[in-house]
Scaffold this active site. Structure first.
Site, PDB file in Angstrom:
ATOM      1  CE1 TYR A 155      -3.213   2.868   0.283  1.00 33.49           C
ATOM      2  CE2 TYR A 155      -3.756   2.137   2.508  1.00 33.49           C
ATOM      3  CZ  TYR A 155      -3.976   2.983   1.429  1.00 33.49           C
ATOM      4  OH  TYR A 155      -4.951   3.943   1.510  1.00 33.49           O
ATOM      5  CE  LYS A 183      -6.426   1.644  -1.076  1.00 36.31           C
ATOM      6  NZ  LYS A 183      -7.090   1.732   0.252  1.00 36.31           N
TER       7      LYS A 183
END
Length: 317
Positions: A155, A183
């Site tokens: 992330y 992400k």
């Protein structure tokens, strides 16, 4: 074609199983419903919300991310949430468990607990606040990836953590067999395209306004906060693009922008705005936990109006 036909319940495009990404394309960063006093998880509400999200187009659910208020839920609550949602959705959707913390040891503990509870993958954010150098960032991710048998989604959100996963670091991490996806909230579409060209990493748009842009250049899909309220409408963007109707995909993305902006760029955290909207729609949500505070009435009214405009039939183009 009418826009509303693209978001009908039965209009989702199907993709051959062999080419489908293992974690899905349309992932929701799911909120964590609480009881009215916010003292306990509303596990029944979480199950009902998860079932609705999957029925309306999500093929993956990300639990205990920032939208899921991970900073204020306990380790036991995170595990209980995974188990409850797995029971509700079965194998209809992947479950990605947010396990990222600023402490490598704690992150490993959460990853192992998520694996035991039935998660399909873990989402690991860059260690925050301490702002480690890149070699330490790389070692953090490798340690977590080595600790369990689950795939790892990196992330990258430097606006919150204070530290970017630099492209060269990402290239090295892509060599790890269990680091499979990202992400992306880096707001660096050029850098992401370079990584798409040089790695096999699956990139998910973590910013709702970038869903179509990233998908069009080879991204895998999205992890969306707005999907808590509008899963069909966002999934329809991908479906239109997959069907070859890029003009329709663009119109659908543009149509969602009002709700995206009110949810994600109003000056309030997305979990605050989306919980306010879900509550107004009679869907499971409950309050936010302190130090967050609920959205005000005017904000919720504006969100609901934008949602209703997005959900209404559109004129024939």
């Amino acid at each position: 074609m009418e826009l509303q036909s693209a978001v009908a319940d039965t209009a989702f495009m199907t993709t051959a199983a062999a080419s489908a990404p293992p974690l899905g394309r349309a992932l929701c960063a799911m909120i964590t419903p609480f009881t009215a006093d916010s003292e306990a998880l509303d596990l029944d509400g979480a199950q009902r919300l998860a079932d609705r999200l999957v029925r309306e187009g999500c093929d993956g659910l990300v639990l205990s991310g920032t939208t899921g208020e991970s900073p204020t839920t306990t380790d036991a609550e995170k595990t209980a949430l995974i188990r409850a949602v797995r029971e509700a959705v079965g194998e209809r959707a992947s479950i990605v468990a947010g396990v990222g913390t600023a402490d490598t040891r704690h992150t490993v503990e959460l990853a192992l607990a998520a694996e035991k509870a039935g998660a399909d993958a873990v989402l690991v954010v860059t260690p925050y606040y301490s702002r480690p150098p890149q070699d330490a960032v790389e070692e953090h991710f490798r340690t977590v990836a080595d600790a369990s048998g689950l795939p790892v989604v990196l992330y990258d959100i430097p606006g919150r953590t204070g530290t970017r996963i630099e492209p060269e670091t990402m290239l090295r991490l892509a060599e790890h067999p269990r680091i499979v996806a990202v992400k992306d909230c880096s707001y660096d579409l050029l850098g992401v395209q370079k990584l798409l060209a040089r790695t096999e990493l699956a990139f998910y748009a973590g910013c709702d306004e970038h869903i179509l842009a990233l998908y069009a250049v080879g991204g895998t899909g999205y992890v969306s906060t707005v999907a808590n309220a509008a899963p069909r409408q966002l999934r329809a963007v991908l479906d239109a693009f997959d069907a070859g109707d890029t003009a329709l995909a663009a119109r659908l993305q543009q149509r969602a922008i009002e709700l995206v902006e009110l949810t994600m760029a109003s000056g309030l955290p997305g979990t605050v705005t989306v919980k306010g909207l879900l509550g107004a729609l009679g869907l499971p949500a409950g309050p936010v936990r302190a130090p967050l505070r609920p959205a005000g009435r005017e904000t919720v009214e504006a969100l609901r109006a934008a949602y209703e405009r997005l959900s209404a039939p559109a004129p024939v183009s």
